[in-house]
Design a protein around this motif. Structure first.
Motif, PDB file in Angstrom:
ATOM      1  N   SER A  53     -36.572  14.651 -20.865  1.00 47.80           N
ATOM      2  CA  SER A  53     -35.557  13.973 -21.674  1.00 47.80           C
ATOM      3  C   SER A  53     -34.154  14.319 -21.196  1.00 47.80           C
ATOM      4  O   SER A  53     -33.263  13.461 -21.176  1.00 47.80           O
ATOM      5  N   ALA A  54     -33.953  15.577 -20.800  1.00 50.70           N
ATOM      6  CA  ALA A  54     -32.636  15.983 -20.300  1.00 50.70           C
ATOM      7  C   ALA A  54     -32.284  15.245 -19.017  1.00 50.70           C
ATOM      8  O   ALA A  54     -31.127  14.817 -18.825  1.00 50.70           O
ATOM      9  N   LEU A  55     -33.257  15.074 -18.128  1.00 51.55           N
ATOM     10  CA  LEU A  55     -33.002  14.324 -16.898  1.00 51.55           C
ATOM     11  C   LEU A  55     -32.646  12.873 -17.196  1.00 51.55           C
ATOM     12  O   LEU A  55     -31.734  12.294 -16.587  1.00 51.55           O
ATOM     13  N   LEU A  56     -33.362  12.255 -18.130  1.00 56.19           N
ATOM     14  CA  LEU A  56     -33.058  10.873 -18.493  1.00 56.19           C
ATOM     15  C   LEU A  56     -31.685  10.759 -19.154  1.00 56.19           C
ATOM     16  O   LEU A  56     -30.942   9.797 -18.916  1.00 56.19           O
ATOM     17  N   LEU A  57     -31.340  11.750 -19.980  1.00 57.09           N
ATOM     18  CA  LEU A  57     -30.008  11.745 -20.592  1.00 57.09           C
ATOM     19  C   LEU A  57     -28.915  11.890 -19.534  1.00 57.09           C
ATOM     20  O   LEU A  57     -27.864  11.241 -19.614  1.00 57.09           O
ATOM     21  N   GLY A  58     -29.165  12.771 -18.552  1.00 63.59           N
ATOM     22  CA  GLY A  58     -28.198  12.915 -17.468  1.00 63.59           C
ATOM     23  C   GLY A  58     -28.026  11.639 -16.685  1.00 63.59           C
ATOM     24  O   GLY A  58     -26.898  11.260 -16.311  1.00 63.59           O
ATOM     25  N   ALA A  59     -29.138  10.939 -16.430  1.00 58.96           N
ATOM     26  CA  ALA A  59     -29.058   9.662 -15.712  1.00 58.96           C
ATOM     27  C   ALA A  59     -28.285   8.628 -16.523  1.00 58.96           C
ATOM     28  O   ALA A  59     -27.478   7.863 -15.976  1.00 58.96           O
ATOM     29  N   HIS A  75     -43.058   8.685 -19.638  1.00 63.87           N
ATOM     30  CA  HIS A  75     -42.671  10.035 -20.071  1.00 63.87           C
ATOM     31  C   HIS A  75     -42.792  10.169 -21.582  1.00 63.87           C
ATOM     32  O   HIS A  75     -43.281  11.184 -22.095  1.00 63.87           O
ATOM     33  N   ALA A  76     -42.361   9.144 -22.310  1.00 63.72           N
ATOM     34  CA  ALA A  76     -42.433   9.209 -23.771  1.00 63.72           C
ATOM     35  C   ALA A  76     -43.882   9.268 -24.253  1.00 63.72           C
ATOM     36  O   ALA A  76     -44.207  10.023 -25.174  1.00 63.72           O
TER      37      ALA A  76
END
Length: 292
Positions: A53-59, A75-76
């Motif tokens: 989730s952190a990687l997706l938020l960063g993207a 992922h979800a």
């Protein structure tokens, strides 16, 4: 000079997912020691879900959204399954019986970890329900119900493999060894299939979905249904029938790490994955009939 639009703000749902997973593994770690097998698995599940989730938020913050809509969905689905399993496993080993010598504070932290895990599972499930492909809508295969079900099958296969191995299935009755093999093969084949589709290898990853690929995916679901149907019979038969070496009732005084509880959990999860494969076969058969 052309104006550049700022990237959209991070998704509130994804922020809540990351926060709940962070609370889960942080409070679990703050509570003190945890069981080396299941406890470590639960903490790892929360940490991996948070990292994704952190990687997706960063993207999202950088304006670099994933090129395929099925990447966040896969992922979800995996995180929802893992967090739901951790919500069951964590209390079994850390909230039953004594408090592990850490007093009321340690127990409160463990309860918080379980509650945060349940919240994370619900939030990830909400993303799957919100963003999955609808009937007739063009989408990558892994964004469709059959593709998402394969993610769930694979995560459950990994969970069953770990639980059965921890139960000593490899050195147990021959029927349990067969079950262990079923869990291992289903996880390995499912992982290859999911990664291949997400990577874009084969028709399922490119959205072309020709008739041959649809039939092959349907055969995979049918094979999984037959295999898990056998495991759903063999595991409880040799685990709970006393004439076959099992134990029909929970032993008196069995503590938080009770092997009988784990055997019941394996039986329940095997039946659950059997239902998931059945749903997968139903969706895959429907695709074959509709698209010929």
């Amino acid at each position: 000079m052309p104006l550049r639009c700022p990237p959209p703000p991070p998704s509130p749902l994804r922020c809540a997912q990351a926060l709940s997973c962070c609370v889960a593994f942080s409070t679990a770690a703050a509570a003190g020691r945890w069981a080396p097998g299941e406890g470590a698995g639960c903490v790892s599940a929360w940490a991996l879900a948070f990292a994704g989730s952190a990687l997706l938020l960063g993207a999202e913050a950088l304006g670099r959204l994933p090129p395929r809509r099925d990447l966040p969905l896969a992922h979800a689905a995996a995180a929802a399954t893992a967090c739901a399993a951790a919500t069951v496993l964590w209390p079994l080993g850390h909230l039953r019986g004594d408090d592990g010598g850490d007093g009321a504070r340690g127990r409160a932290l463990r309860v918080t970890a379980a509650a945060a895990s349940g919240l994370a599972a619900a939030l990830y499930g909400a993303e799957v329900l919100r963003d999955r492909a609808r009937p007739g809508q063009p989408a990558p295969y892994m964004a469709t119900p059959p593709g998402l079900l394969k993610v769930v099958e694979t995560v459950l296969g990994l969970l069953l493999l770990g639980l059965a191995a921890e139960q000593g299935a490899g050195a147990g009755p021959e029927a349990w060894r067969w079950c262990l093999g079923i869990y291992c093969v289903s996880f390995a084949v499912g992982l290859v299939l999911v990664v291949g589709c997400l990577w874009g290898c084969g028709a399922c990853g490119c959205g072309q979905d020709p008739a041959g690929a649809r039939r092959a995916l349907g055969l995979y679901a049918a094979a999984g249904l037959v295999a898990y149907g056998a495991a759903a019979v063999l595991w409880p038969l040799y685990g709970f029938r006393e004439e076959l070496g099992g134990r029909a009732r929970r032993p008196a005084g069995c503590g938080p790490g009770c092997a009988w509880d784990r055997a019941v959990l394996v039986a329940v999860l095997t039946a659950l994955n059997l239902l998931v494969y059945g749903a997968d076969l139903g969706h895959s058969g429907r695709l074959v009939l509709l698209r010929g």
